[in-house]
Write a protein that holds these residues in place. Structure first.
Motif, mmCIF file in Angstrom:
data_model
loop_
_atom_site.group_PDB
_atom_site.id
_atom_site.type_symbol
_atom_site.label_atom_id
_atom_site.label_comp_id
_atom_site.label_asym_id
_atom_site.label_seq_id
_atom_site.Cartn_x
_atom_site.Cartn_y
_atom_site.Cartn_z
ATOM 1 N N GLU A 153 -30.954 -8.719 73.259
ATOM 2 C CA GLU A 153 -32.416 -8.668 73.244
ATOM 3 C C GLU A 153 -33.009 -9.918 73.881
ATOM 4 O O GLU A 153 -34.010 -9.849 74.593
ATOM 5 C CB GLU A 153 -32.937 -8.510 71.811
ATOM 6 C CG GLU A 153 -32.709 -7.128 71.225
ATOM 7 C CD GLU A 153 -33.574 -6.873 69.999
ATOM 8 O OE1 GLU A 153 -34.670 -7.465 69.908
ATOM 9 O OE2 GLU A 153 -33.149 -6.091 69.139
ATOM 10 N N LEU A 154 -32.398 -11.069 73.613
ATOM 11 C CA LEU A 154 -32.865 -12.300 74.236
ATOM 12 C C LEU A 154 -32.673 -12.232 75.745
ATOM 13 O O LEU A 154 -33.569 -12.586 76.522
ATOM 14 C CB LEU A 154 -32.113 -13.500 73.660
ATOM 15 C CG LEU A 154 -32.358 -13.833 72.182
ATOM 16 C CD1 LEU A 154 -31.468 -14.985 71.755
ATOM 17 C CD2 LEU A 154 -33.816 -14.179 71.928
ATOM 18 N N ARG A 199 -33.889 -17.801 77.580
ATOM 19 C CA ARG A 199 -32.699 -18.645 77.672
ATOM 20 C C ARG A 199 -32.758 -19.686 76.559
ATOM 21 O O ARG A 199 -33.734 -20.424 76.442
ATOM 22 C CB ARG A 199 -32.634 -19.343 79.035
ATOM 23 C CG ARG A 199 -31.416 -20.233 79.207
ATOM 24 C CD ARG A 199 -31.266 -20.668 80.664
ATOM 25 N NE ARG A 199 -30.155 -21.595 80.819
ATOM 26 C CZ ARG A 199 -30.284 -22.915 80.910
ATOM 27 N NH1 ARG A 199 -31.497 -23.453 80.875
ATOM 28 N NH2 ARG A 199 -29.233 -23.691 81.052
ATOM 29 N N VAL A 200 -31.702 -19.710 75.724
ATOM 30 C CA VAL A 200 -31.647 -20.660 74.620
ATOM 31 C C VAL A 200 -30.584 -21.717 74.902
ATOM 32 O O VAL A 200 -29.440 -21.391 75.219
ATOM 33 C CB VAL A 200 -31.325 -19.955 73.284
ATOM 34 C CG1 VAL A 200 -31.248 -20.982 72.149
ATOM 35 C CG2 VAL A 200 -32.365 -18.892 72.962
ATOM 36 N N ILE A 202 -40.340 -13.949 71.208
ATOM 37 C CA ILE A 202 -39.152 -13.099 71.221
ATOM 38 C C ILE A 202 -38.109 -13.623 70.241
ATOM 39 O O ILE A 202 -37.499 -12.857 69.479
ATOM 40 C CB ILE A 202 -38.548 -13.029 72.640
ATOM 41 C CG1 ILE A 202 -39.561 -12.474 73.637
ATOM 42 C CG2 ILE A 202 -37.275 -12.190 72.645
ATOM 43 C CD1 ILE A 202 -40.017 -11.073 73.367
ATOM 44 N N TYR A 203 -37.926 -14.938 70.234
ATOM 45 C CA TYR A 203 -36.894 -15.514 69.365
ATOM 46 C C TYR A 203 -37.203 -15.272 67.889
ATOM 47 O O TYR A 203 -36.302 -14.955 67.102
ATOM 48 C CB TYR A 203 -36.754 -17.017 69.624
ATOM 49 C CG TYR A 203 -35.597 -17.622 68.865
ATOM 50 C CD1 TYR A 203 -34.288 -17.437 69.297
ATOM 51 C CD2 TYR A 203 -35.804 -18.336 67.685
ATOM 52 C CE1 TYR A 203 -33.221 -17.956 68.582
ATOM 53 C CE2 TYR A 203 -34.744 -18.860 66.969
ATOM 54 C CZ TYR A 203 -33.453 -18.665 67.419
ATOM 55 O OH TYR A 203 -32.397 -19.171 66.692
ATOM 56 N N VAL A 204 -38.463 -15.410 67.504
ATOM 57 C CA VAL A 204 -38.847 -15.165 66.112
ATOM 58 C C VAL A 204 -38.542 -13.721 65.718
ATOM 59 O O VAL A 204 -38.051 -13.446 64.614
ATOM 60 C CB VAL A 204 -40.339 -15.503 65.900
ATOM 61 C CG1 VAL A 204 -40.863 -14.903 64.595
ATOM 62 C CG2 VAL A 204 -40.532 -17.009 65.897
ATOM 63 N N ARG A 252 -49.834 -17.382 64.119
ATOM 64 C CA ARG A 252 -49.734 -16.369 65.167
ATOM 65 C C ARG A 252 -48.359 -15.709 65.150
ATOM 66 O O ARG A 252 -48.201 -14.563 65.593
ATOM 67 C CB ARG A 252 -49.983 -17.002 66.540
ATOM 68 C CG ARG A 252 -51.399 -17.502 66.764
ATOM 69 C CD ARG A 252 -51.519 -18.201 68.101
ATOM 70 N NE ARG A 252 -50.643 -19.364 68.182
ATOM 71 C CZ ARG A 252 -50.451 -20.086 69.282
ATOM 72 N NH1 ARG A 252 -51.077 -19.750 70.400
ATOM 73 N NH2 ARG A 252 -49.652 -21.127 69.275
ATOM 74 N N PHE A 253 -47.364 -16.427 64.626
ATOM 75 C CA PHE A 253 -46.012 -15.877 64.595
ATOM 76 C C PHE A 253 -45.751 -15.019 63.347
ATOM 77 O O PHE A 253 -44.743 -14.335 63.271
ATOM 78 C CB PHE A 253 -44.982 -17.017 64.649
ATOM 79 C CG PHE A 253 -44.945 -17.719 65.981
ATOM 80 C CD1 PHE A 253 -44.118 -17.258 66.994
ATOM 81 C CD2 PHE A 253 -45.746 -18.822 66.225
ATOM 82 C CE1 PHE A 253 -44.085 -17.892 68.231
ATOM 83 C CE2 PHE A 253 -45.721 -19.468 67.462
ATOM 84 C CZ PHE A 253 -44.883 -18.998 68.457
ATOM 85 N N GLU A 254 -46.647 -15.068 62.377
ATOM 86 C CA GLU A 254 -46.488 -14.289 61.144
ATOM 87 C C GLU A 254 -46.405 -12.788 61.425
ATOM 88 O O GLU A 254 -45.457 -12.121 60.956
ATOM 89 C CB GLU A 254 -47.634 -14.617 60.195
ATOM 90 C CG GLU A 254 -47.553 -13.914 58.842
ATOM 91 C CD GLU A 254 -48.717 -14.321 57.943
ATOM 92 O OE1 GLU A 254 -48.696 -13.961 56.753
ATOM 93 O OE2 GLU A 254 -49.653 -14.997 58.423
ATOM 94 N N PRO A 255 -47.331 -12.200 62.176
ATOM 95 C CA PRO A 255 -47.216 -10.756 62.445
ATOM 96 C C PRO A 255 -46.026 -10.405 63.327
ATOM 97 O O PRO A 255 -45.520 -9.282 63.251
ATOM 98 C CB PRO A 255 -48.545 -10.416 63.137
ATOM 99 C CG PRO A 255 -49.051 -11.702 63.680
ATOM 100 C CD PRO A 255 -48.603 -12.752 62.714
ATOM 101 N N VAL A 256 -45.559 -11.342 64.144
ATOM 102 C CA VAL A 256 -44.357 -11.099 64.945
ATOM 103 C C VAL A 256 -43.167 -10.905 64.019
ATOM 104 O O VAL A 256 -42.359 -9.978 64.178
ATOM 105 C CB VAL A 256 -44.100 -12.280 65.911
ATOM 106 C CG1 VAL A 256 -42.781 -12.084 66.658
ATOM 107 C CG2 VAL A 256 -45.249 -12.445 66.879
#
Length: 355
Positions: free
Chosen positions: A68-69, A75-76, A253-255, A336-340
């Motif tokens: 998925e990443l 890129r991590v 995406i990562y979250v 902002r990342f909560e709903p993600v």
């Protein structure tokens, strides 16, 4: 018909191009994203995030979530970093974007001049049944309840989760710092185990799985539960990394992927025990199995409200006891990342997160 002078025309063209870039290229690497702006949907080419998140790193391949990443173009660059002091040091050196920690590092980062934002919250599904820490008691020392802490020498690390836990334990027991002797020690399980075993301290907070190691190593060693919720678990990032539009897009995406990885851990405890605790941390198969059983399932909260309220209570306590400035913790959380996170968890969010 009048003509626009060449120099003026060039200025108009430059302004138009500038507006075009601002409108269409806001998620390009290096472009700035306001903290109130919506997270970018598309990850631009070249977006890289530097993350210290060893448990997630260990399971991504087995869970198939690394794909998925890759598909999203994320890129991590993995960093072998965990814990507050290491992550804050790496943030200051600009060697890291995000790290998995408990809640205390975000507070101490703020108090020491490093601006960060929490972008992920998780909880233990049954936190009091599966505490992160217990109080290890030195052999021969009589502590069977929190009231017995009066007059005892307690291992203490001001800038880490264990230190905050000690203060919260004293508060619950109706004791103050004057009622005990806090012994400043580097907060690692190994150092605490040694200090307990050699009776340099009477009591020390130990990770629940280390209690087993401690009791096996030192005959007569005991431990007691704190009865306090200690399961705070976050991913926090440099504020300037969240303000980088490309990194923010990659983090979105990562979250989402990280949420799925935690749920995969719950569904595959044996595989997780082998991947992380056995293969990565070097535990035996038997010990790895026990650690997973001791730590319990991780959950995705339906809302961050309760976690933020607990963080505020901790910040207020530390401000009073350690003479820090008062801190509004909502400035440390990027909701902002909560709903993600909740969208990735779907129907598997944890409700009633208030114990």
């Amino acid at each position: 018909m009048s003509l626009i002078p060449r120099r003026a025309a060039a200025a108009v063209l430059a302004a138009a191009l500038s507006l075009g870039v601002a409108a269409c290229g806001g998620d390009e690497p290096g472009s700035t994203l306001e903290l109130t702006a919506a997270l970018p949907e598309q990850v631009p080419t070249g977006a890289t995030i530097r993350i210290g998140d060893p448990t997630i790193q260990a399971v991504l391949g087995a869970a198939g979530l690394d794909k998925e990443l890759d598909t999203a173009g994320v890129r991590v660059e993995w960093a072998n970093i965990s814990g507050g002091p290491q992550s804050i040091q790496a943030f200051r050196a600009d060697k890291l974007d995000c790290s998995a920690v408990a809640d205390i590092p975000s507070l101490f980062a703020a108090w020491t001049g490093t601006s960060t934002r929490i972008v992920f919250q998780s909880v233990t599904v049954d936190p009091l049944k599966f505490p992160v820490y217990q109080l290890g008691v030195a052999p021969g020392v009589n502590v069977t309840s929190l009231a017995d802490l009066r007059g005892k020498r307690i291992a203490y690390s001001a800038g880490q989760a264990q230190g905050a836990l000690v203060l919260r334990v004293l508060q619950k027991a109706g004791l103050t710092r004057k009622d005990v002797k806090l012994v400043e020690l580097t907060s690692t399980n190994d150092s605490y185990v040694t200090s307990l075993g050699t009776k340099a301290v009477d009591v020390a907070p130990l990770s629940a799985q280390y209690v087993r190691v401690y009791k096996a190593k030192y005959p007569g060693a005991t431990a007691v539960d704190t009865g306090i919720r200690d399961d705070a678990s976050t991913l926090y990032c440099l504020t300037k990394s969240v303000q980088d539009a490309a990194k923010a897009a990659a983090l979105r995406i990562y979250v989402s992927v990280r949420t799925k990885a935690l749920l995969w851990q719950n569904d595959h405890p044996a595989e997780y025990a082998k991947l992380y605790y056995q293969d990565s941390q070097g535990l035996t198969a038997a010990d790895a199995k026990v650690v997973v059983e001791l730590t319990g399932a991780k959950g995705i909260p339906a809302t961050w409200d309760n976690a933020i309220a607990r963080l505020q209570q901790t910040a207020d306590l530390l401000a009073t006891e350690q003479k820090h400035d008062k801190l509004d913790v909502t400035t440390l959380v990027d909701r902002r990342f909560e709903p993600v996170e909740t969208a990735a968890a779907g129907t598997r969010t944890v409700t009633g997160d208030a114990s």
